[in-house]
Design a protein around this motif. Structure first.
Motif, PDB file in Angstrom:
ATOM      1  N   SER A  67      30.707 -15.651 -35.362  1.00  0.00           N
ATOM      2  CA  SER A  67      31.964 -15.837 -34.643  1.00  0.00           C
ATOM      3  C   SER A  67      31.684 -16.271 -33.215  1.00  0.00           C
ATOM      4  O   SER A  67      30.805 -15.725 -32.551  1.00  0.00           O
ATOM      5  N   ARG A  73      33.142 -12.072 -23.621  1.00  0.00           N
ATOM      6  CA  ARG A  73      33.786 -11.043 -24.456  1.00  0.00           C
ATOM      7  C   ARG A  73      32.998 -10.721 -25.714  1.00  0.00           C
ATOM      8  O   ARG A  73      33.482  -9.972 -26.569  1.00  0.00           O
ATOM      9  N   ALA A  76      32.911  -7.090 -26.893  1.00  0.00           N
ATOM     10  CA  ALA A  76      34.149  -6.581 -27.505  1.00  0.00           C
ATOM     11  C   ALA A  76      34.299  -7.112 -28.920  1.00  0.00           C
ATOM     12  O   ALA A  76      34.677  -6.378 -29.842  1.00  0.00           O
ATOM     13  N   VAL A  77      33.987  -8.394 -29.110  1.00  0.00           N
ATOM     14  CA  VAL A  77      34.084  -8.972 -30.457  1.00  0.00           C
ATOM     15  C   VAL A  77      33.073  -8.287 -31.382  1.00  0.00           C
ATOM     16  O   VAL A  77      33.404  -7.909 -32.517  1.00  0.00           O
ATOM     17  N   THR A  79      31.913  -5.328 -31.068  1.00  0.00           N
ATOM     18  CA  THR A  79      32.429  -3.976 -31.310  1.00  0.00           C
ATOM     19  C   THR A  79      33.432  -4.004 -32.459  1.00  0.00           C
ATOM     20  O   THR A  79      33.350  -3.196 -33.392  1.00  0.00           O
ATOM     21  N   GLY A  80      34.378  -4.959 -32.378  1.00  0.00           N
ATOM     22  CA  GLY A  80      35.394  -5.073 -33.436  1.00  0.00           C
ATOM     23  C   GLY A  80      34.747  -5.284 -34.791  1.00  0.00           C
ATOM     24  O   GLY A  80      35.112  -4.643 -35.781  1.00  0.00           O
ATOM     25  N   ILE A  81      33.767  -6.170 -34.847  1.00  0.00           N
ATOM     26  CA  ILE A  81      33.130  -6.487 -36.133  1.00  0.00           C
ATOM     27  C   ILE A  81      32.324  -5.290 -36.637  1.00  0.00           C
ATOM     28  O   ILE A  81      32.465  -4.866 -37.787  1.00  0.00           O
ATOM     29  N   ARG A  83      32.447  -2.111 -35.905  1.00  0.00           N
ATOM     30  CA  ARG A  83      33.247  -0.935 -36.278  1.00  0.00           C
ATOM     31  C   ARG A  83      33.896  -1.123 -37.646  1.00  0.00           C
ATOM     32  O   ARG A  83      34.086  -0.162 -38.382  1.00  0.00           O
ATOM     33  N   CYS A  84      34.257  -2.389 -37.934  1.00  0.00           N
ATOM     34  CA  CYS A  84      34.939  -2.656 -39.204  1.00  0.00           C
ATOM     35  C   CYS A  84      33.969  -2.800 -40.366  1.00  0.00           C
ATOM     36  O   CYS A  84      34.363  -2.646 -41.518  1.00  0.00           O
ATOM     37  N   LEU A  85      32.719  -3.156 -40.083  1.00  0.00           N
ATOM     38  CA  LEU A  85      31.733  -3.379 -41.149  1.00  0.00           C
ATOM     39  C   LEU A  85      30.504  -2.516 -40.872  1.00  0.00           C
ATOM     40  O   LEU A  85      29.466  -2.999 -40.416  1.00  0.00           O
ATOM     41  N   ALA A 110      30.406  -1.359 -23.867  1.00  0.00           N
ATOM     42  CA  ALA A 110      29.859  -1.369 -25.230  1.00  0.00           C
ATOM     43  C   ALA A 110      28.554  -0.572 -25.242  1.00  0.00           C
ATOM     44  O   ALA A 110      28.283   0.205 -26.164  1.00  0.00           O
TER      45      ALA A 110
END
Ligand code: TPP
Ligand code: SF4
Ligand code: MG
Lengths: 290, 348
Positions: A67, A73, A76-77, A79-81, A83-85, A110
């Protein structure tokens, strides 16, 4: 005669011609990443986050799920990925303008949360993509389009030492600084980034590797010379031991002017204090610059 | 029929989002939306979903970007100043065609303004806010029930069109308590072959909004516009009240629409033929629905808690056919039913 291949292009490296300038560190680092990912056999569960900077099209060169992120950022991106996977191997690839300037808040938080992703922080002491402006990491005395007379710490501050800053936090499991200079430096870079990936796979938090990397284009090469005077100095200083703290090898980025001059005495002693303060017992900084 | 419960609008929104399949929530404190973040802090982990308090709204929207890129149903919420900070990330999501839910519980501005309810972020929500040619699908509830239901339905819309959806409420709708029925609809599942979940047996996926080489970027923009035209055709939502034999059409959304309903009742009791058209989707805006009802109208009156933002879209829809009047209160002031009624009497 049977020919056996002794060296192959890594599988994770796409068949694309790279847009980087000759001599740029990004291309070397992309290849190292591809080799490490192949070696660890994690291509199918690795997700990369690309920055805004010269390495923005990481996805054109590495055959992985990748991505792009807005400038600074990536933490943060990532972190989002991650945490979800939870089972994935996630890494963020960031330049020095990206990570140490516009994205300072994101990377510090982070790191402090101990996010589960690897950071590859490519410090070339300059804003490469936008044409060679001063970065937070630009060396004292180093000229750029926005500090044409060289960085003056009086009004522009001293180069930011991200490893030292992050090592003040408790969460990161690995903080290392390496350099893409000469075969030995490249081998150490490879080994250290691989170690960071292994840390992440073992569930250790926020492994962080700063890679000192050349930007020949914006280090102002002179026609007819292989390296500019500044680039030669960068190489020399990247090898020299720190004159303030013998345990520290960040000499080029904090204690010395880019022209080789030593900084004024009061500044040096202030930094000495800083340096001993910022190296915590827990994380520590691996210096593999030799 | 869903169970009847009592919650405030912010909590109802959180429960709706969870029922709509929200996998991850990323927030940052700001009044008057804090109850929503607190609700998610309790209820997301309980259902083994992701909750992160980010270091800023900038980080929160980029975490949403990451969660969405990983194929998950991701959301964030904030109030006006925080939504300003999210604009960069929203533009990136639109450009990278990532679905997600962004909630703005509007407060008064400009600047730090105040925590009182407002509708002054209409332009920001509907006309862009961030950079580039993009749109958000903007839903404007007018009750706690709608706040809850729209949150539940928003992820299907976002996934269907691969774009961010915004729910635009305000401090009053967020803070007030009303009984409502829990949403028990069915969630649609969407294939996400583009998602970043690891390149198993295929070449790597890329999520990006950067298109360095022409004509890539224009082609992407044209595709976005095509999608937006389809949404304008398919997704317009609105509501009407006593509009069938009205000669004065009030147009208002959210909190002001609730007040307008009561003002319409007062006017009708006085023999004034007034009715209300309430846009539910602010984008796509019910332009055709307004212009199709102008034949009998003598006037249109737009009511907003702003200096007049939606009224520009109403004027475009009316296109000079009848006069368009405006009544608004600014800076966190909420008009009374009486004030609207007086305005109706003055222009009728
Ligand atoms: C919000 C925002 N501000 C500024 C830019 C312009 N910009 C693009 S790349 C870049 C700096 C890149 O420098 P660095 O992170 O050091 O990466 P390098 O190119 O040196 O590898 C900047 C300022 C941008 N894309 N977005
Ligand atoms: S400008 Fe510098 S960092 Fe960018 S590709 Fe060229 S050498 Fe590499
Ligand atoms: Mg750089």
């Amino acid at each position: 005669m049977v020919m056996t291949p002794v060296y192959k292009k890594p599988k994770t490296l796409r068949d694309a011609s790279m847009h980087f300038c000759p001599g740029c560190g990004h291309g070397i680092l992309h290849k190292l990443l591809a080799e490490i990912i192949d070696e660890l056999g994690i291509r199918e569960r690795t997700i990369g986050v690309a920055p805004v900077g010269c390495s923005v099209v990481l996805y054109d060169y590495l055959d992985l799920d990748i991505s792009e992120s807005a400038h600074g950022r990536a933490p943060a991106v990532a972190t989002g990925i991650s945490r979800c996977l939870p089972g994935a191997v996630v890494f963020a690839y960031q330049g020095d303008g990206d990570l140490a300037s516009i994205g300072t808040a994101e990377v510090i938080h982070a790191a402090n949360r101990g996010e589960h992703y690897v950071t590859v922080f490519v410090n070339n002491t300059i804003y490469g993509m936008t044409g060679g402006q001063m970065a937070p990491t630009t060396m004292v005395g180093q000229a750029s389009t926005t500090c044409p007379g060289g960085r003056d710490p009086e009004t522009m501050g001293n180069p930011m030492r991200m490893c030292e800053m992050l090592s003040a936090l408790d969460s990161p499991s690995l903080i290392a600084r390496v350099k893409l200079d000469g075969p030995a430096g490249i081998r150490k870079t490879r080994a250290t980034i691989k170690q960071a990936f292994e840390y992440q796979m073992a569930g250790k938090k926020f492994p962080f590797v700063e890679v000192l990397s050349p930007c020949p284009t914006h280090w102002k090469p002179r026609p007819g010379k292989r390296w500019s005077a500044s680039a030669r100095k960068w190489r020399r200083f990247s090898r020299s031991r720190c004159s303030v703290n013998s345990a520290c090898r960040t000499g080029i980025f904090c204690c010395r002017g880019f022209d080789g001059s030593r900084l004024p005495r009061p500044l040096r002693s202030r930094m000495k204090g800083n340096l001993t303060n910022v190296i915590p017992a827990k994380a520590g900084i691996q210096e593999v610059l030799a | 029929m869903g169970k009847r419960v009592l919650m405030n609008g912010n909590e109802a929104l959180g429960e709706g989002a969870i029922r709509g399949g929200c996998d991850c929530y990323f927030g940052y404190p700001i009044t008057p939306q804090n109850e929503l973040t607190a609700y998610m802090a309790v209820n997301m982990p309980q259902r083994e979903k992701v909750f992160v308090q980010a270091e800023s709204e900038v980080a929160a929207i980029n975490m949403v970007y990451g969660g969405a890129a990983a194929g998950k149903r991701a959301m964030t919420s904030s109030s006006s100043p925080g939504i300003s900070l999210k604009q960069e990330g929203i533009s990136y999501m639109a450009g990278a065609q990532l679905p997600g839910l962004i909630v703005n519980v509007q407060r008064a501005g400009p600047g730090l303004g105040d925590i009182q309810p407002s509708q002054a972020d209409y332009f920001q929500a509907v006309k862009g806010g961030g950079h580039g040619d993009y749109r958000l699908l903007v839903l404007a509830p007018a009750s706690v029930q709608e706040t809850h239901d729209f949150a539940a339905q928003s992820f299907d819309l976002a996934d269907k069109y691969r774009m961010p959806v915004m729910i635009l409420t305000d401090g009053r709708l967020g803070q007030m308590m009303e009984p409502f029925e829990l949403w028990e609809g069915k969630i649609e599942t969407f294939d996400k072959p583009w998602a970043l979940i690891g390149a198993k047996g295929r070449s790597g996926n890329a999520i990006h909004s950067y298109w360095g080489q022409a004509p890539g970027l224009e082609i992407v923009n044209l595709a976005l516009q095509e999608k937006y035209r389809l949404i304008e055709k398919e997704e317009v939502r609105f509501d009407t009240y006593k509009l069938d034999d009205a000669e004065l059409m009030l147009v208002a959304y959210g909190t002001s629409a609730r007040l307008c309903r009561e003002a319409v009742d007062l006017a009708c009791a006085d023999g004034i033929k007034a009715g209300l058209l309430r846009p539910i989707t602010l984008w796509p805006f019910p332009s055709r629905e307004i212009s199709a009802r102008l034949a009998r109208m003598k006037k249109v009156l737009t009511v907003e808690m702003s200096a007049g933002q939606m009224v520009e879209d109403v004027r475009l829809a009316v296109n000079g056919a009848v006069p368009v009047e405006f009544y608004g209160r600014l800076g966190g002031a909420v008009m009374t039913v009486r004030e609207i009624y007086e305005k109706i009497k003055a222009i009728a």
